[in-house]
Write a protein that holds these residues in place. Structure first.
Motif, PDB file in Angstrom:
ATOM      1  N   LEU A 232      90.486  54.453   4.840  1.00 34.39           N
ATOM      2  CA  LEU A 232      90.250  53.635   6.595  1.00 34.39           C
ATOM      3  C   LEU A 232      89.401  53.963   6.925  1.00 34.39           C
ATOM      4  CD1 LEU A 232      93.972  53.375   8.296  1.00 34.39           C
ATOM      5  CD2 LEU A 232      93.086  52.350   6.617  1.00 34.39           C
ATOM      6  N   ASP A 233      88.569  55.569   6.893  1.00 33.29           N
ATOM      7  CA  ASP A 233      87.547  55.436   7.317  1.00 33.29           C
ATOM      8  C   ASP A 233      86.198  54.974   6.284  1.00 33.29           C
ATOM      9  OD1 ASP A 233      87.272  56.481  10.013  1.00 33.29           O
ATOM     10  OD2 ASP A 233      87.473  58.248   8.806  1.00 33.29           O
ATOM     11  N   ASP A 234      86.716  55.152   5.003  1.00 33.85           N
ATOM     12  CA  ASP A 234      85.792  54.466   3.650  1.00 33.85           C
ATOM     13  C   ASP A 234      85.677  53.421   3.878  1.00 33.85           C
ATOM     14  OD1 ASP A 234      85.431  54.313   1.133  1.00 33.85           O
ATOM     15  OD2 ASP A 234      87.059  53.184   0.064  1.00 33.85           O
ATOM     16  N   ALA A 235      86.869  52.322   3.739  1.00 32.67           N
ATOM     17  CA  ALA A 235      86.397  50.831   3.888  1.00 32.67           C
ATOM     18  C   ALA A 235      86.110  50.080   5.285  1.00 32.67           C
ATOM     19  CB  ALA A 235      88.049  50.221   4.581  1.00 32.67           C
ATOM     20  N   LEU A 236      86.422  50.934   6.456  1.00 34.13           N
ATOM     21  CA  LEU A 236      84.644  50.635   7.604  1.00 34.13           C
ATOM     22  C   LEU A 236      83.422  51.307   7.220  1.00 34.13           C
ATOM     23  CD1 LEU A 236      86.964  52.224  10.694  1.00 34.13           C
ATOM     24  CD2 LEU A 236      86.247  50.018  10.286  1.00 34.13           C
ATOM     25  N   ASN A 237      83.497  51.988   6.514  1.00 31.83           N
ATOM     26  CA  ASN A 237      82.164  52.480   5.789  1.00 31.83           C
ATOM     27  C   ASN A 237      81.250  51.356   5.157  1.00 31.83           C
ATOM     28  OD1 ASN A 237      80.571  54.241   3.482  1.00 31.83           O
ATOM     29  ND2 ASN A 237      79.500  54.798   5.668  1.00 31.83           N
ATOM     30  N   ALA A 238      82.180  50.818   4.217  1.00 32.60           N
ATOM     31  CA  ALA A 238      81.749  49.942   3.337  1.00 32.60           C
ATOM     32  C   ALA A 238      81.099  48.481   4.559  1.00 32.60           C
ATOM     33  CB  ALA A 238      82.532  49.021   2.639  1.00 32.60           C
ATOM     34  N   ALA A 239      82.120  48.328   5.567  1.00 39.57           N
ATOM     35  CA  ALA A 239      81.836  46.777   6.351  1.00 39.57           C
ATOM     36  C   ALA A 239      80.758  47.471   7.016  1.00 39.57           C
ATOM     37  CB  ALA A 239      83.199  47.000   7.646  1.00 39.57           C
ATOM     38  N   PHE A 240      80.853  48.296   7.462  1.00 38.86           N
ATOM     39  CA  PHE A 240      79.197  49.678   7.623  1.00 38.86           C
ATOM     40  C   PHE A 240      77.764  48.493   7.074  1.00 38.86           C
ATOM     41  CE2 PHE A 240      75.799  52.409   9.257  1.00 38.86           C
ATOM     42  CZ  PHE A 240      75.670  52.018   9.826  1.00 38.86           C
ATOM     43  N   VAL A 241      78.209  49.305   5.968  1.00 42.29           N
ATOM     44  CA  VAL A 241      76.578  49.256   4.744  1.00 42.29           C
ATOM     45  C   VAL A 241      76.619  47.637   5.043  1.00 42.29           C
ATOM     46  CG1 VAL A 241      76.166  49.769   2.903  1.00 42.29           C
ATOM     47  CG2 VAL A 241      76.899  51.244   4.286  1.00 42.29           C
ATOM     48  N   VAL A 242      77.430  46.889   4.953  1.00 42.04           N
ATOM     49  CA  VAL A 242      76.673  45.404   5.088  1.00 42.04           C
ATOM     50  C   VAL A 242      76.297  44.258   5.864  1.00 42.04           C
ATOM     51  CG1 VAL A 242      77.984  45.799   2.021  1.00 42.04           C
ATOM     52  CG2 VAL A 242      79.284  44.481   4.407  1.00 42.04           C
ATOM     53  N   GLY A 243      76.691  45.042   6.622  1.00 40.76           N
ATOM     54  CA  GLY A 243      75.848  44.711   8.345  1.00 40.76           C
ATOM     55  C   GLY A 243      74.330  44.430   8.162  1.00 40.76           C
ATOM     56  N   ASP A 244      74.480  42.186   8.793  1.00 43.62           N
ATOM     57  CA  ASP A 244      73.762  42.010   8.877  1.00 43.62           C
ATOM     58  C   ASP A 244      72.221  43.288   8.979  1.00 43.62           C
ATOM     59  OD1 ASP A 244      73.182  40.026   7.468  1.00 43.62           O
ATOM     60  OD2 ASP A 244      74.342  38.988   8.875  1.00 43.62           O
ATOM     61  N   ASP A 245      72.180  44.137  10.550  1.00 38.75           N
ATOM     62  CA  ASP A 245      71.438  44.764  10.888  1.00 38.75           C
ATOM     63  C   ASP A 245      71.228  45.946  10.630  1.00 38.75           C
ATOM     64  OD1 ASP A 245      74.148  45.338  11.285  1.00 38.75           O
ATOM     65  OD2 ASP A 245      72.989  46.099  13.478  1.00 38.75           O
ATOM     66  N   HIS A 246      72.532  46.287   9.765  1.00 39.47           N
ATOM     67  CA  HIS A 246      72.098  47.605   8.377  1.00 39.47           C
ATOM     68  C   HIS A 246      71.277  47.853   7.551  1.00 39.47           C
ATOM     69  CE1 HIS A 246      72.728  52.015   7.184  1.00 39.47           C
ATOM     70  NE2 HIS A 246      72.946  50.999   5.688  1.00 39.47           N
ATOM     71  N   ILE A 247      71.082  46.057   7.627  1.00 39.84           N
ATOM     72  CA  ILE A 247      70.912  45.902   6.265  1.00 39.84           C
ATOM     73  C   ILE A 247      69.225  46.161   5.990  1.00 39.84           C
ATOM     74  CG2 ILE A 247      70.129  44.112   3.968  1.00 39.84           C
ATOM     75  CD1 ILE A 247      73.375  44.498   3.915  1.00 39.84           C
ATOM     76  N   GLN A 248      69.223  44.937   7.025  1.00 43.29           N
ATOM     77  CA  GLN A 248      67.512  44.551   7.806  1.00 43.29           C
ATOM     78  C   GLN A 248      66.867  45.721   7.838  1.00 43.29           C
ATOM     79  OE1 GLN A 248      68.010  41.126  10.706  1.00 43.29           O
ATOM     80  NE2 GLN A 248      68.033  39.909   8.936  1.00 43.29           N
ATOM     81  N   GLU A 249      67.668  46.483   8.700  1.00 43.64           N
ATOM     82  CA  GLU A 249      66.948  47.732   9.476  1.00 43.64           C
ATOM     83  C   GLU A 249      65.935  49.176   8.310  1.00 43.64           C
ATOM     84  OE1 GLU A 249      70.035  49.315  11.601  1.00 43.64           O
ATOM     85  OE2 GLU A 249      69.668  48.276  12.999  1.00 43.64           O
ATOM     86  N   GLN A 250      66.927  48.767   6.638  1.00 44.50           N
ATOM     87  CA  GLN A 250      66.117  49.049   5.470  1.00 44.50           C
ATOM     88  C   GLN A 250      64.910  49.225   5.087  1.00 44.50           C
ATOM     89  OE1 GLN A 250      68.682  52.237   4.955  1.00 44.50           O
ATOM     90  NE2 GLN A 250      70.130  50.741   6.873  1.00 44.50           N
ATOM     91  N   SER A 251      64.863  47.761   5.918  1.00 41.71           N
ATOM     92  CA  SER A 251      62.704  47.297   5.468  1.00 41.71           C
ATOM     93  C   SER A 251      62.165  47.780   7.012  1.00 41.71           C
ATOM     94  CB  SER A 251      62.723  45.560   5.205  1.00 41.71           C
ATOM     95  OG  SER A 251      63.532  45.804   3.728  1.00 41.71           O
ATOM     96  N   GLY A 252      62.870  48.080   7.775  1.00 45.78           N
ATOM     97  CA  GLY A 252      61.817  48.600   9.392  1.00 45.78           C
ATOM     98  C   GLY A 252      62.157  47.023  10.925  1.00 45.78           C
ATOM     99  N   PHE A 253      63.408  46.265  10.314  1.00 41.99           N
ATOM    100  CA  PHE A 253      63.950  45.073  11.065  1.00 41.99           C
ATOM    101  C   PHE A 253      64.694  44.652  11.501  1.00 41.99           C
ATOM    102  CE2 PHE A 253      64.009  42.872   7.648  1.00 41.99           C
ATOM    103  CZ  PHE A 253      64.423  41.264   7.766  1.00 41.99           C
ATOM    104  N   SER A 254      64.760  43.859  12.671  1.00 40.83           N
ATOM    105  CA  SER A 254      66.249  43.548  12.759  1.00 40.83           C
ATOM    106  C   SER A 254      66.409  42.159  13.582  1.00 40.83           C
ATOM    107  CB  SER A 254      66.918  44.483  13.351  1.00 40.83           C
ATOM    108  OG  SER A 254      68.668  44.177  13.376  1.00 40.83           O
ATOM    109  N   ASN A 255      66.771  41.063  12.873  1.00 38.61           N
ATOM    110  CA  ASN A 255      66.891  39.734  13.346  1.00 38.61           C
ATOM    111  C   ASN A 255      67.908  38.833  13.297  1.00 38.61           C
ATOM    112  OD1 ASN A 255      65.518  37.345  14.698  1.00 38.61           O
ATOM    113  ND2 ASN A 255      65.080  36.846  12.684  1.00 38.61           N
ATOM    114  N   PRO A 256      68.582  39.146  14.501  1.00 37.50           N
ATOM    115  CA  PRO A 256      69.570  38.409  15.263  1.00 37.50           C
ATOM    116  C   PRO A 256      69.648  36.693  14.317  1.00 37.50           C
ATOM    117  CG  PRO A 256      69.113  39.846  16.910  1.00 37.50           C
ATOM    118  CD  PRO A 256      68.577  39.471  15.611  1.00 37.50           C
ATOM    119  N   GLU A 257      68.153  36.102  14.168  1.00 35.91           N
ATOM    120  CA  GLU A 257      68.613  34.391  14.091  1.00 35.91           C
ATOM    121  C   GLU A 257      68.304  34.903  12.667  1.00 35.91           C
ATOM    122  OE1 GLU A 257      68.479  32.373  16.416  1.00 35.91           O
ATOM    123  OE2 GLU A 257      68.925  34.051  18.401  1.00 35.91           O
TER     124      GLU A 257
END
Length: 292
Positions: A232-257
């Motif tokens: 279950l932690d594995d599935a939750l980890n996948a959900a975390f990884v594909v979150g918009d904020d997490h993805i954007q933070e890999q490029s140094g920003f986060s824009n909810p808009e």
């Protein structure tokens, strides 16, 4: 969560198309992966945005003809081989949704090997798993799971893989039940229909996995075993990884808009809600933005 080794998945309708190709330079870079995840994951083909990333032709031709997954007969096959795991997931997903949706019409599941044509553009190893409403097809290149591990440190093991294919099936359910028509894409943003659509698909995937151990083959064998906490932690980890904020933070920003899929916290929340409480909790369109 692993398949019951004795489960019968021989009736799967999954096909495999394309010819194995490789990303030039040995892999998808971080910028490529951001596009790879933000746009096409659970959505559309955005290969035109990939810039300098190219697909080598491997000396072969793109193939649109499919071959059946006839080697995928049992749960043991699904446990050993990722293609068979996807084929097994197709069997169980159809079983589940046939019980939940009147007049259920299943999507076609295609395992992409390199690249292949779809009604929504090219499915390739530059494009993540996606659902194409035009041909009611789910397309998955299993190398996506390797990229999740290599570029984002995701575990991307069995239950995460089932979550992802279950999410794509959720988009098909939205299509055939009229959700997509009733809530058309209205742009980006934390409160957009796009985000609500994606979070509902996460909830649908959770509801399927929360109920899946009750589903059996024609011989009464459960398809899947009860998941462990680690799975279950594995599935939750996948959900975390594909979150918009997490993805954007890999490029140094986060824009909810600019969000299109929801934050990591939201994706985990709605998957968990479906898993623990079932489909009745999955109406993401009736809650306020603050409750998403």
């Amino acid at each position: 969560m692993t398949f019951n080794p004795n489960a019968d998945i021989s009736g799967n309708r999954t096909s495999k198309r394309g010819r194995n190709t490789a990303i030039a330079g040995g892999g998808v870079g971080v910028v490529g992966l951001l596009v790879f995840l933000i746009g096409p994951l659970l959505g559309v083909d955005v290969t035109g945005l990939m810039g300098g990333l190219e697909v080598g032709d491997g000396g072969g031709q793109n193939s649109t003809s499919g071959t059946s997954m006839s080697q995928c007969d049992t749960g043991e096959d699904a446990n050993k081989n990722v293609d068979c795991r996807m084929a097994g997931a197709q069997v169980v997903l159809d079983d589940y949704w046939e019980q939940k949706v009147d007049g259920y019409q299943p999507p076609e599941l295609t395992i992409v090997d390199g690249q292949t044509s779809t009604a929504c553009g090219t499915a390739s190893n530059q494009v993540g798993p996606f659902y194409c409403p035009s041909d009611q097809g789910v397309y998955i290149d299993p190398s996506f799971f390797d990229i999740m591990r290599q570029q984002f440190g995701a575990s991307a093991d069995e239950l995460a893989q089932l979550y992802i294919v279950g999410h794509e099936w959720g988009h098909h359910i939205q299509n055939i039940t009229g959700v997509m028509r009733e809530h058309p894409n209205d742009g980006t943003g934390a409160d957009s229909n796009s985000v609500r659509t994606e979070l509902q698909a996460d909830c649908y995937a959770g509801a399927w996995l929360g109920n899946v151990t009750t589903l059996t083959d024609d011989n009464g064998n459960p398809y899947l075993e009860e998941p462990t906490k680690e799975q279950l932690d594995d599935a939750l980890n996948a959900a975390f990884v594909v979150g918009d904020d997490h993805i954007q933070e890999q490029s140094g920003f986060s824009n909810p808009e600019s969000f299109t899929h929801g934050s990591s916290k939201q994706r985990q929340k709605w998957f968990t809600s479906g898993y623990n409480e079932g489909l009745g909790t999955c109406d993401t369109f009736s809650v306020s933005g603050s409750d998403l």
